[in-house]
Design an enzyme around this catalytic site. Structure first.
Site, PDB file in Angstrom:
ATOM      1  N   THR A  65       0.700  -1.089  -0.116  1.00 46.90           N
ATOM      2  CA  THR A  65       0.008  -0.023  -0.162  1.00 46.90           C
ATOM      3  C   THR A  65       0.972   1.128  -0.063  1.00 46.90           C
ATOM      4  OG1 THR A  65      -1.837  -1.205   1.145  1.00 46.90           O
ATOM      5  CG2 THR A  65      -1.677   1.235   1.227  1.00 46.90           C
ATOM      6  N   GLY A  77       2.670  -2.950   8.364  1.00 46.77           N
ATOM      7  CA  GLY A  77       3.003  -3.177   9.702  1.00 46.77           C
ATOM      8  C   GLY A  77       4.603  -3.570  10.089  1.00 46.77           C
ATOM      9  N   GLU A 102      -6.172  -5.782   3.894  1.00 48.54           N
ATOM     10  CA  GLU A 102      -6.316  -6.764   3.193  1.00 48.54           C
ATOM     11  C   GLU A 102      -7.526  -6.611   2.125  1.00 48.54           C
ATOM     12  OE1 GLU A 102      -3.333  -8.506   4.336  1.00 48.54           O
ATOM     13  OE2 GLU A 102      -3.643  -8.457   2.186  1.00 48.54           O
TER      14      GLU A 102
HETATM   15  C1  LIG Z   1      -2.235  -8.351   9.447  1.00 53.39           C
HETATM   16  C2  LIG Z   1      -2.924  -7.313   8.347  1.00 53.39           C
HETATM   17  C3  LIG Z   1      -1.780  -6.510   7.591  1.00 53.39           C
HETATM   18  C4  LIG Z   1      -2.340  -6.022   6.476  1.00 53.39           C
HETATM   19  C5  LIG Z   1      -1.801  -5.989   5.180  1.00 53.39           C
HETATM   20  C6  LIG Z   1      -2.595  -5.458   4.043  1.00 53.39           C
HETATM   21  O1  LIG Z   1      -3.699  -4.948   3.971  1.00 53.39           O
HETATM   22  S1  LIG Z   1      -1.494  -5.772   2.596  1.00 53.39           S
HETATM   23  C7  LIG Z   1      -2.306  -4.938   1.369  1.00 53.39           C
HETATM   24  C8  LIG Z   1      -3.924  -5.329   1.003  1.00 53.39           C
HETATM   25  N1  LIG Z   1      -4.299  -4.737  -0.169  1.00 53.39           N
HETATM   26  C9  LIG Z   1      -5.342  -5.167  -0.801  1.00 53.39           C
HETATM   27  O2  LIG Z   1      -5.985  -6.178  -0.413  1.00 53.39           O
HETATM   28  C10 LIG Z   1      -5.615  -4.495  -2.263  1.00 53.39           C
HETATM   29  C11 LIG Z   1      -6.957  -4.828  -2.563  1.00 53.39           C
HETATM   30  N2  LIG Z   1      -6.981  -4.614  -3.969  1.00 53.39           N
HETATM   31  C12 LIG Z   1      -6.936  -5.904  -4.818  1.00 53.39           C
HETATM   32  O3  LIG Z   1      -7.087  -6.988  -4.415  1.00 53.39           O
HETATM   33  C13 LIG Z   1      -7.330  -5.871  -6.218  1.00 53.39           C
HETATM   34  O4  LIG Z   1      -6.846  -4.311  -6.562  1.00 53.39           O
HETATM   35  C14 LIG Z   1      -8.710  -6.094  -6.594  1.00 53.39           C
HETATM   36  C15 LIG Z   1      -9.122  -7.587  -6.441  1.00 53.39           C
HETATM   37  C16 LIG Z   1      -9.708  -5.007  -5.916  1.00 53.39           C
HETATM   38  C17 LIG Z   1      -9.078  -5.828  -7.947  1.00 53.39           C
HETATM   39  O5  LIG Z   1      -7.709  -6.534  -8.878  1.00 53.39           O
HETATM   40  P1  LIG Z   1      -7.635  -6.053 -10.309  1.00 53.39           P
HETATM   41  O6  LIG Z   1      -7.113  -4.854 -10.261  1.00 53.39           O
HETATM   42  O7  LIG Z   1      -6.576  -7.254 -10.771  1.00 53.39           O
HETATM   43  O8  LIG Z   1      -8.779  -6.132 -11.220  1.00 53.39           O
HETATM   44  P2  LIG Z   1      -9.653  -7.336 -11.166  1.00 53.39           P
HETATM   45  O9  LIG Z   1     -10.895  -7.118 -10.251  1.00 53.39           O
HETATM   46  O10 LIG Z   1     -10.444  -7.338 -12.599  1.00 53.39           O
HETATM   47  O11 LIG Z   1      -9.058  -8.708 -11.081  1.00 53.39           O
HETATM   48  C18 LIG Z   1      -8.849  -9.357 -12.501  1.00 53.39           C
HETATM   49  C19 LIG Z   1      -8.753 -10.756 -12.187  1.00 53.39           C
HETATM   50  O12 LIG Z   1      -7.963 -11.020 -11.267  1.00 53.39           O
HETATM   51  C20 LIG Z   1      -8.947 -11.942 -10.336  1.00 53.39           C
HETATM   52  N3  LIG Z   1      -8.213 -11.879  -8.777  1.00 53.39           N
HETATM   53  C21 LIG Z   1      -8.287 -10.511  -8.057  1.00 53.39           C
HETATM   54  N4  LIG Z   1      -7.746 -10.466  -6.927  1.00 53.39           N
HETATM   55  C22 LIG Z   1      -7.436 -11.969  -7.033  1.00 53.39           C
HETATM   56  C23 LIG Z   1      -6.757 -12.832  -5.841  1.00 53.39           C
HETATM   57  N5  LIG Z   1      -6.454 -12.453  -4.717  1.00 53.39           N
HETATM   58  N6  LIG Z   1      -6.469 -14.119  -6.247  1.00 53.39           N
HETATM   59  C24 LIG Z   1      -6.974 -14.563  -7.407  1.00 53.39           C
HETATM   60  N7  LIG Z   1      -7.445 -13.815  -8.246  1.00 53.39           N
HETATM   61  C25 LIG Z   1      -7.762 -12.776  -8.086  1.00 53.39           C
HETATM   62  C26 LIG Z   1     -10.426 -11.354 -10.326  1.00 53.39           C
HETATM   63  O13 LIG Z   1     -11.200 -12.384  -9.946  1.00 53.39           O
HETATM   64  C27 LIG Z   1     -10.260 -11.214 -11.722  1.00 53.39           C
HETATM   65  O14 LIG Z   1     -10.325 -12.368 -12.426  1.00 53.39           O
HETATM   66  P3  LIG Z   1     -11.128 -12.679 -14.044  1.00 53.39           P
HETATM   67  O15 LIG Z   1     -12.532 -11.842 -13.861  1.00 53.39           O
HETATM   68  O16 LIG Z   1      -9.907 -11.806 -14.817  1.00 53.39           O
HETATM   69  O17 LIG Z   1     -11.179 -14.154 -14.162  1.00 53.39           O
HETATM   70  C1  LIG Z   2      -4.261  -1.323  10.611  1.00 54.39           C
HETATM   71  C2  LIG Z   2      -3.925  -1.349   9.050  1.00 54.39           C
HETATM   72  C3  LIG Z   2      -2.769  -2.386   8.664  1.00 54.39           C
HETATM   73  C4  LIG Z   2      -2.207  -2.331   7.547  1.00 54.39           C
HETATM   74  N1  LIG Z   2      -1.267  -3.108   7.137  1.00 54.39           N
HETATM   75  C5  LIG Z   2      -0.695  -2.966   5.834  1.00 54.39           C
HETATM   76  C6  LIG Z   2       0.472  -3.781   5.474  1.00 54.39           C
HETATM   77  O1  LIG Z   2       1.041  -4.531   6.439  1.00 54.39           O
HETATM   78  N2  LIG Z   2       0.792  -3.820   4.115  1.00 54.39           N
HETATM   79  C7  LIG Z   2       0.405  -3.025   3.306  1.00 54.39           C
HETATM   80  O2  LIG Z   2       0.676  -3.091   2.038  1.00 54.39           O
HETATM   81  N3  LIG Z   2      -0.896  -2.243   3.855  1.00 54.39           N
HETATM   82  C8  LIG Z   2      -1.441  -2.368   4.733  1.00 54.39           C
HETATM   83  N4  LIG Z   2      -2.581  -1.645   5.244  1.00 54.39           N
HETATM   84  C9  LIG Z   2      -3.115  -0.822   4.210  1.00 54.39           C
HETATM   85  C10 LIG Z   2      -4.474  -1.435   3.744  1.00 54.39           C
HETATM   86  O3  LIG Z   2      -4.297  -2.625   2.887  1.00 54.39           O
HETATM   87  C11 LIG Z   2      -4.985  -0.475   2.918  1.00 54.39           C
HETATM   88  O4  LIG Z   2      -5.574   0.653   3.729  1.00 54.39           O
HETATM   89  C12 LIG Z   2      -6.495  -0.896   2.426  1.00 54.39           C
HETATM   90  O5  LIG Z   2      -6.061  -1.843   0.980  1.00 54.39           O
HETATM   91  C13 LIG Z   2      -7.464   0.397   1.678  1.00 54.39           C
HETATM   92  O6  LIG Z   2      -6.680   0.862   0.859  1.00 54.39           O
HETATM   93  P1  LIG Z   2      -6.615   2.661   0.951  1.00 54.39           P
HETATM   94  O7  LIG Z   2      -6.411   2.620   2.575  1.00 54.39           O
HETATM   95  O8  LIG Z   2      -5.507   3.317   0.098  1.00 54.39           O
HETATM   96  O9  LIG Z   2      -8.191   3.013   0.747  1.00 54.39           O
HETATM   97  P2  LIG Z   2      -8.759   3.505  -0.760  1.00 54.39           P
HETATM   98  O10 LIG Z   2      -8.349   2.581  -1.732  1.00 54.39           O
HETATM   99  O11 LIG Z   2      -8.522   4.936  -0.891  1.00 54.39           O
HETATM  100  O12 LIG Z   2     -10.317   3.417  -0.444  1.00 54.39           O
HETATM  101  C14 LIG Z   2     -10.986   4.475   0.141  1.00 54.39           C
HETATM  102  C15 LIG Z   2     -12.359   3.988   0.040  1.00 54.39           C
HETATM  103  O13 LIG Z   2     -12.672   4.308  -1.451  1.00 54.39           O
HETATM  104  C16 LIG Z   2     -13.769   3.275  -1.878  1.00 54.39           C
HETATM  105  N5  LIG Z   2     -13.132   2.543  -2.905  1.00 54.39           N
HETATM  106  C17 LIG Z   2     -11.711   2.577  -3.304  1.00 54.39           C
HETATM  107  N6  LIG Z   2     -11.857   1.868  -4.375  1.00 54.39           N
HETATM  108  C18 LIG Z   2     -13.134   1.638  -4.740  1.00 54.39           C
HETATM  109  C19 LIG Z   2     -13.769   0.518  -5.996  1.00 54.39           C
HETATM  110  N7  LIG Z   2     -12.895   0.197  -6.933  1.00 54.39           N
HETATM  111  N8  LIG Z   2     -15.028   0.582  -5.811  1.00 54.39           N
HETATM  112  C20 LIG Z   2     -15.938   1.341  -4.893  1.00 54.39           C
HETATM  113  N9  LIG Z   2     -15.288   1.985  -3.791  1.00 54.39           N
HETATM  114  C21 LIG Z   2     -14.023   2.229  -3.834  1.00 54.39           C
HETATM  115  C22 LIG Z   2     -13.994   2.270  -0.664  1.00 54.39           C
HETATM  116  O14 LIG Z   2     -15.135   2.831  -0.046  1.00 54.39           O
HETATM  117  C23 LIG Z   2     -12.971   2.540   0.219  1.00 54.39           C
HETATM  118  O15 LIG Z   2     -13.039   2.473   1.595  1.00 54.39           O
HETATM  119  C24 LIG Z   2      -2.989  -1.640   6.544  1.00 54.39           C
HETATM  120  C25 LIG Z   2      -4.137  -0.740   6.764  1.00 54.39           C
HETATM  121  C26 LIG Z   2      -4.481  -0.887   8.406  1.00 54.39           C
HETATM  122  C27 LIG Z   2      -5.857   0.137   8.557  1.00 54.39           C
END
Ligand SMILES: CCC/C=C/C(=O)SCCNC(=O)CCNC(=O)[C@H](O)C(C)(C)COP(=O)([O-])OP(=O)([O-])OC[C@H]1O[C@@H](n2cnc3c(N)ncnc32)[C@H](O)[C@@H]1OP(=O)([O-])[O-]
Ligand SMILES: Cc1cc2nc3c(=O)[nH]c(=O)nc-3n(C[C@H](O)[C@H](O)[C@H](O)COP(=O)(O)OP(=O)(O)OC[C@H]3O[C@@H](n4cnc5c(N)ncnc54)[C@H](O)[C@@H]3O)c2cc1C
Length: 616
Positions: A89, A128, A371
């Protein structure tokens, strides 16, 4: 706070390593990582700065790196010789991964990648442990070869000197600031300027850059998203645990606290004797059990898929992705809603830090965002449902977790209402398929009118979200029904235990029915008498489950240290513990607080003088 958390996390990690070696020597099973992280996190109320190292850094090295890269980096990471994070991110992008701005330019002359975060918005932001704890990270960047974009890639990047912990040249790293909770995690920021890493620091299990700069594309680009799928599965388990902790606290408090006679002249009852209190507490106990079972199912599916992906079999990835999204969303939404409801069920004392319900909420809540933000993942599942509905229309088989969609699509109308468990489960599934059909009509009409797929998804977003939500309900309720009614080990259960489980199933199905009554009535005719009969059953099953509430939450088996709550201790000495916590407050060290002479006394004196003057 951060250093305390690191100290605790290291102590806990050492303890866990010895346990893992004892119970799962060198095993790759994901549970130890999960249990390890949960156990450490549960012991550190301000969050575990090693979470992302355990859950993402080590796993990405194992799953996205070649065997040689695992030998070089992964072993040291698994052995906690180096501590990493997952830096994906950015300040400017979190959801839209294809919009990430960090870049990796391949220099074939030196066989290196030049890493840059070109603008402020390109800075990595949130990972994190990044702020102070980690000396390495998985740096996710857009790969460029000869300035041509190749998509996302992951790079092992050392950010701090292993001896001095000083940031390396070209690295700008630090803490992003106070959060609503988890303030022991030191989420950080990271900027890189012309930072060079050897070619072999790009994780190349699924895609490669050869020394001469040729790019070998991944057979399935989505496999680079796999680290996120693991954490989404973890969230389902972790957040059902948070809900179970809060339910344990609120249940124990609800059988200690007495308030408000139910019958005039009778003594004040335990507050759990009030039906409305039962409706606040008992459904949350059941929801925690329901999600814990669903999460365990998902974990098994993750294990199987991870093994398959390791063998380059990507066939189950789409179903795992859909289920991981829907369960991560459903569990994080329902757990945060449930924890807040349980806090309110404890009255004023629920608002005290000593009750720990606020902190459990603050630990659970960010899972709705990280996530994959929940509303975004709902849309992701909505899109997948549209694809699957096209399969239904073409008469093709669906993935097992969506088989009910095919079955319901063949029903011309809903069968005679019986109110049985099968009937209630089928009702939610039927309403889901009705919603999918309506969403598809809107979505397809937009695509037919030459809207792009992404625009059609956006403008059909409300109906796609509804269909996704009902699909989640159908999956979770269906899983619970199977576990209670058709489980292969059902005969091993005592009749009494089976009866408690069946009461929980009754409560879950009726509660979901009432929560989605509007969605169901859109597609199924149900009379007022049939609905009233369910209302009576709801009141009845709450009464039936009341005597088992404490035993069920005791079975969650949380140690008082994990609950860390004056309201939820096993011995029930609530008032003594509340008072003990109050007396420890720093303000109680002196009878007269310092601010009296400095501020309060002059303030009151000035007001008294002004009052005298105004009388003259
Ligand atoms: C302890 C906690 C710490 C936290 C850590 C974090 O937060 S880390 C940071 C966390 N950050 C986030 O989580 C970021 C969240 N954002 C995302 O995951 C992606 O940008 C998205 C899923 C929203 C869009 O994806 P995109 O821009 O690629 O566009 P698209 O929607 O067109 O998908 C294209 C194709 O891929 C497929 N496909 C997609 N994902 C998956 C998957 N995981 N697996 C398998 N397949 C997947 C989808 O079904 C589609 O298939 P189709 O139709 O072609 O057959
Ligand atoms: C406690 C915590 C720990 C984290 N740890 C990690 C980590 O270890 N590593 C890492 O890489 N990231 C980490 N993150 C980041 C986290 O993965 C992002 O905050 C998350 O993916 C959302 O992205 P953003 O915050 O940029 O919000 P944005 O993507 O800007 O989204 C903001 C709002 O816009 C709207 N929006 C965005 N896209 C769309 C769409 N396509 N359609 C409709 N509405 C939409 C949604 O309502 C969304 O809530 C952490 C976040 C938190 C809060």
């Amino acid at each position: 706070m951060a250093s305390m958390s690191v100290k605790h996390a290291i102590a806990a990690a050492k303890k866990l390593r010895s346990l893992q070696e004892r119970f799962n020597p060198g095993g790759s099973d994901i549970y130890p990582a999960l249990m390890g992280d949960e156990a450490i996190t549960a012991l550190i109320p301000s969050g575990n700065p090693l979470s992302v190292h355990i859950l993402m850094f080590t796993r990405a090295l194992r799953e996205q790196g070649t065997d040689e890269q695992y030998e070089k980096f992964g072993r040291r990471a698994d052995n906690n010789e180096i501590i990493g994070t997952f830096a994906q991110t950015e300040l400017g992008h979190g959801t839209y991964l294809r919009g990430l701005e960090a870049r990796a330019d391949y220099d074939r002359g030196t066989e290196e990648f030049v890493l840059n975060t070109p603008k402020l918005s390109s800075y990595k932001w949130w990972p994190g442990g990044l702020g102070q704890t980690c000396n390495y990270c998985i740096f996710v960047a857009q790969l460029y070869i000869d300035n041509e974009a190749k998509g996302m890639a992951m790079f092992v990047v050392q950010i701090r000197d292993e001896e001095t912990h000083m940031p390396l040249p070209g690295v700008h790293v630090g803490e992003i600031g106070k959060k609503m909770g988890l303030n022991g995690v030191n989420n950080g920021f990271l900027g890189l300027k012309d930072y060079r890493v050897p070619r072999l620091n790009m994780l190349m299990r699924h895609q490669q850059v050869l020394p001469d700069g040729r790019f070998v594309k991944s057979p399935v680009s989505q496999v680079s998203y796999f680290p996120m799928v693991f954490v989404r599965c973890m969230v389902a388990r972790q957040n059902s645990n948070y809900l179970a902790q809060a339910a344990t606290i609120a249940t124990r408090y609800s059988v200690i606290r007495r308030q408000s006679p139910i019958e005039e002249g009778q003594p004040e009852p335990k507050i759990l004797e009030h039906l409305t209190q039962q409706m606040k507490v008992i459904p949350e106990i059941v929801t925690a059990v329901v999600y814990r079972l669903a999460a365990a199912n998902l974990q098994n599916m993750y294990n199987e898929t991870a093994e398959a992906v390791y063998r380059k079999d990507f066939s189950r990835l789409p179903e795992l992705h859909a289920l991981a999204c829907i369960l991560k969303v459903a569990t994080s939404y329902d757990s945060t809603y449930g924890i807040e409801r349980l806090r309110q069920a404890c009255g004023g004392h629920g608002y005290l830090t000593a009750g720990n319900l606020g902190n459990i909420f603050a630990m659970a809540a960010p899972a709705c965002t990280y996530e994959g933000e929940n509303s975004v993942l709902y849309l992701q599942v909505g899109k997948i449902l549209m694809k699957n509905w096209s399969q239904v229309l073409a008469g093709r088989e669906l993935m097992p977790s969506m088989a009910y969609i095919s079955e319901c699509s063949k029903m011309t109308s809903f069968p005679q209402w019986t109110g049985s468990w099968e009937c209630l489960l089928k009702a939610i599934q039927y309403a889901c398929v009705g919603s999918i059909r309506l969403a598809f009509q809107s979505y397809n009409a937009r695509v037919q009118s030459a809207q792009s797929q992404t625009a059609a998804v956006n403008y059909s977003g409300l109906e796609l979200t509804k269909a996704a939500e009902l699909h989640g309900r159908s999956y979770v309720a269906g899983n619970f029904y199977q576990q209670i009614v058709n489980s292969p080990n059902k005969h091993q259960r005592s009749p009494q235990f089976q009866k408690v489980l069946e009461n929980m199933l009754e409560l879950h199905l009726i509660q979901i029915f009432f929560r989605h009554l509007g969605d169901i009535l859109r597609f199924i005719r149900i009379t007022e008498d049939e609905i009233s009969a369910l209302q009576r059953r709801l009141e009845e099953v709450l009464k039936e489950l009341r005597p088992d509430a404490v035993a069920i939450t005791d079975a969650f088996d949380f140690n008082d240290k994990i609950l860390s709550s004056a309201l939820g201790c096993y011995d029930g000495n609530v008032y003594e513990r509340l008072f003990e916590a109050a007396l420890k407050h720093p303000l109680n060290r002196k009878s007269v607080p310092d601010f009296f002479e400095a501020h309060l006394k002059p303030f009151m004196k000035e007001n008294a003088d002004n009052a005298k003057k105004s009388k003259l």
